[in-house]
Design a protein around this motif. Structure first.
Motif, PDB file in Angstrom:
ATOM      1  N   GLU A  61     -68.608 -40.413  -1.174  1.00 32.59           N
ATOM      2  CA  GLU A  61     -69.600 -41.412  -0.919  1.00 32.59           C
ATOM      3  C   GLU A  61     -69.480 -42.166   0.368  1.00 32.59           C
ATOM      4  N   TYR A  62     -68.091 -42.517   0.817  1.00 33.79           N
ATOM      5  CA  TYR A  62     -67.860 -43.478   1.799  1.00 33.79           C
ATOM      6  C   TYR A  62     -68.514 -42.886   3.027  1.00 33.79           C
ATOM      7  N   GLN A  63     -68.590 -43.978   3.899  1.00 30.36           N
ATOM      8  CA  GLN A  63     -69.151 -43.672   5.301  1.00 30.36           C
ATOM      9  C   GLN A  63     -68.338 -44.357   6.400  1.00 30.36           C
ATOM     10  N   THR A  64     -68.216 -43.901   7.543  1.00 31.57           N
ATOM     11  CA  THR A  64     -67.410 -44.471   8.615  1.00 31.57           C
ATOM     12  C   THR A  64     -68.006 -45.654   9.338  1.00 31.57           C
ATOM     13  N   LEU A  78     -70.355 -48.366   0.706  1.00 33.62           N
ATOM     14  CA  LEU A  78     -68.689 -48.159   0.881  1.00 33.62           C
ATOM     15  C   LEU A  78     -68.376 -47.635   2.176  1.00 33.62           C
ATOM     16  N   VAL A  79     -67.481 -48.499   2.641  1.00 32.27           N
ATOM     17  CA  VAL A  79     -67.117 -48.044   3.960  1.00 32.27           C
ATOM     18  C   VAL A  79     -65.615 -47.909   4.200  1.00 32.27           C
ATOM     19  N   ALA A 268     -56.188 -50.447   8.231  1.00 30.36           N
ATOM     20  CA  ALA A 268     -57.169 -49.379   7.737  1.00 30.36           C
ATOM     21  C   ALA A 268     -57.718 -50.060   6.403  1.00 30.36           C
ATOM     22  N   TYR A 269     -59.249 -49.739   6.111  1.00 32.23           N
ATOM     23  CA  TYR A 269     -59.561 -50.265   4.747  1.00 32.23           C
ATOM     24  C   TYR A 269     -60.704 -49.191   4.425  1.00 32.23           C
ATOM     25  N   LEU A 270     -60.757 -49.358   3.032  1.00 28.89           N
ATOM     26  CA  LEU A 270     -61.901 -48.731   2.362  1.00 28.89           C
ATOM     27  C   LEU A 270     -62.239 -49.415   1.091  1.00 28.89           C
ATOM     28  N   THR A 279     -64.903 -58.289   3.124  1.00 31.21           N
ATOM     29  CA  THR A 279     -64.909 -56.968   2.163  1.00 31.21           C
ATOM     30  C   THR A 279     -64.800 -57.470   0.778  1.00 31.21           C
ATOM     31  N   HIS A 280     -65.078 -56.379  -0.130  1.00 33.51           N
ATOM     32  CA  HIS A 280     -65.053 -56.503  -1.669  1.00 33.51           C
ATOM     33  C   HIS A 280     -64.691 -55.262  -2.151  1.00 33.51           C
ATOM     34  N   ALA A 281     -64.175 -55.361  -3.569  1.00 32.68           N
ATOM     35  CA  ALA A 281     -63.763 -53.979  -4.055  1.00 32.68           C
ATOM     36  C   ALA A 281     -65.151 -53.232  -4.346  1.00 32.68           C
ATOM     37  N   TRP A 282     -65.462 -51.864  -4.150  1.00 31.90           N
ATOM     38  CA  TRP A 282     -66.430 -50.985  -4.414  1.00 31.90           C
ATOM     39  C   TRP A 282     -66.275 -50.437  -5.961  1.00 31.90           C
ATOM     40  N   SER A 283     -67.423 -50.605  -6.618  1.00 30.35           N
ATOM     41  CA  SER A 283     -67.346 -50.126  -7.980  1.00 30.35           C
ATOM     42  C   SER A 283     -67.900 -48.689  -8.127  1.00 30.35           C
TER      43      SER A 283
END
Length: 396
Positions: A61-64, A78-79, A268-270, A279-283
């Protein structure tokens, strides 16, 4: 080295009834411990599955996010991004920032710089062991003294040498006849860091604690400087600053200072992007036994250096697997101990039978056979209990 003997208690076990009562208490504790470990292991397996599902969902699901794009373009998504730190996150640091006056020892740009201070001090080491002499148990303490570098103050006022003559002789041999006590630290270790941690357009200040600082800073050899809080002579080489001594010839009270920095320029971050660039945690979406509100269902990955999303997820999955196996092994060991404790009354009863058979040792031949039978029974029961406890503790 000096050895001190103290204490003394009469050994020996209790009677058969008291031993069995103690074994019953041990059994109750053991069964409770066993089931507690089962609950912990079940939680561990559920957490492992949920974490793996969350990472799998994130990979799909992530995008850059581009480093020069505004955070509003990715709000709530979600990046993944891997961007260089901006100039505000890499301030310029000099030795003056640590209160060192005189020539400039260094100048560097980094997220963090640290001053690591050590003092050459006298240290006491205590070794304690329990020895049994006849039916009495004694505690033996051995004291040794030596000079060594330490990053914290060693309080010499509590040394045993001030109270015991033999220990005083050991102190004289280890730290010198004229030793009166360790001096206090004139300066302390300290870490300076940037106010913010921003990569591209994105604020990662909450991860400041994960930035390491371990790269030595090259100093100006022979510089004339003064440390705060001390007027002792100074010696500077390319890696250390010495106060009160020279390199290779330390004396008690000598100060050694080293400066290190972080070398991180890209991070780097996801995870989930906010409107304001934080940023925040993605659920991850909910799945069977994995609630979207659970901690095991979150993705919030940060790393120093340039990393792709796949590399971040692979590293996190590897860490999750290692932790899973650590908990599994610890859980098995504790569960096994719990099962062994649960069967303690059986072992106590067999031990009582063995002791009873030992009473017939005075009878020729028959007494020896009964004694041997008791030993065999006790060994066989102990072996059987170990096998049963192992079988019940190993997850199927």
């Amino acid at each position: 080295e000096v050895t001190e003997v103290s204490g003394g208690s009469v050994g020996g076990g209790g009677g058969i009834v008291s031993n069995i009562c103690g074994a019953i208490c041990c059994s109750i504790f053991g069964i409770g411990l066993f089931f507690a470990m089962l609950v912990m292991l079940a939680w561990n397996e559920q957490s492992t599955v949920c974490v793996s599902k969350a990472y799998l969902a994130a990979e799909q699901e992530y995008q850059t996010a581009r480093c020069n794009s505004g955070p509003g373009s990715y709000s709530g998504a979600l990046v993944h991004f891997s961007c260089p730190l901006n100039s505000e996150s890499l301030p310029k640091w000099t030795s003056e920032d640590f209160g060192v006056s005189g020539d400039q020892l260094f100048s560097t740009e980094a997220v963090k710089v640290a001053q690591q201070v050590e003092m050459f001090q006298c240290a006491e080491t205590v070794h304690t062991k329990t020895v049994k002499r006849g039916e009495r148990t004694f505690e033996e303490k051995s004291y040794t003294y030596k000079k060594e570098w330490s990053s914290s103050h060693v309080d010499s006022s509590d040394f045993q040498a001030w109270q015991v003559d033999a220990a005083r002789r050991a102190l004289d041999n280890g730290c010198g006849f004229n030793f009166k006590g360790n001096p206090s630290f004139p300066i302390e270790s300290n870490t300076l860091k940037a106010d913010i941690l921003v990569a591209g357009q994105y604020d990662l200040t909450r991860f400041m604690g994960e930035i390491s600082s371990s790269v030595p800073i090259r100093l100006k050899a022979g510089a004339l400087v003064t440390l705060p809080g001390t007027n002792a002579r100074l010696s500077v080489d390319t890696t250390h600053l010495f106060s009160g001594c020279e390199q290779g010839r330390p004396e008690l009270g000598c100060i050694k200072v080293k400066y290190v920095r972080s070398d991180t320029t890209v991070v780097a971050y996801l995870g989930r992007m906010q409107d304001d660039g934080t940023t925040h945690a993605w659920s991850a979406p909910s799945s069977w036994m994995c609630s979207t509100k659970g901690r095991s269902n979150r993705v919030d990955l940060f790393a120093q250096g340039s990393h792709t999303a796949e590399q971040l997820l692979e590293s996190a999955e590897s860490g999750n697997s290692v932790m899973t196996w650590i908990i599994r092994v610890l859980g098995f060991i504790v569960a096994y101990m719990g099962m062994r404790a649960f069967f303690a009354p059986v072992e106590a009863l067999v031990a009582a039978i063995d002791s009873g058979l030992n009473l017939f040792r005075c009878i020729p031949i028959v007494g020896w056979l009964l004694d041997f039978l008791g030993d065999v029974l006790r060994g066989a029961v102990g072996c059987a209990i170990s096998i049963i406890a192992f079988g019940l503790s190993v997850p199927s």
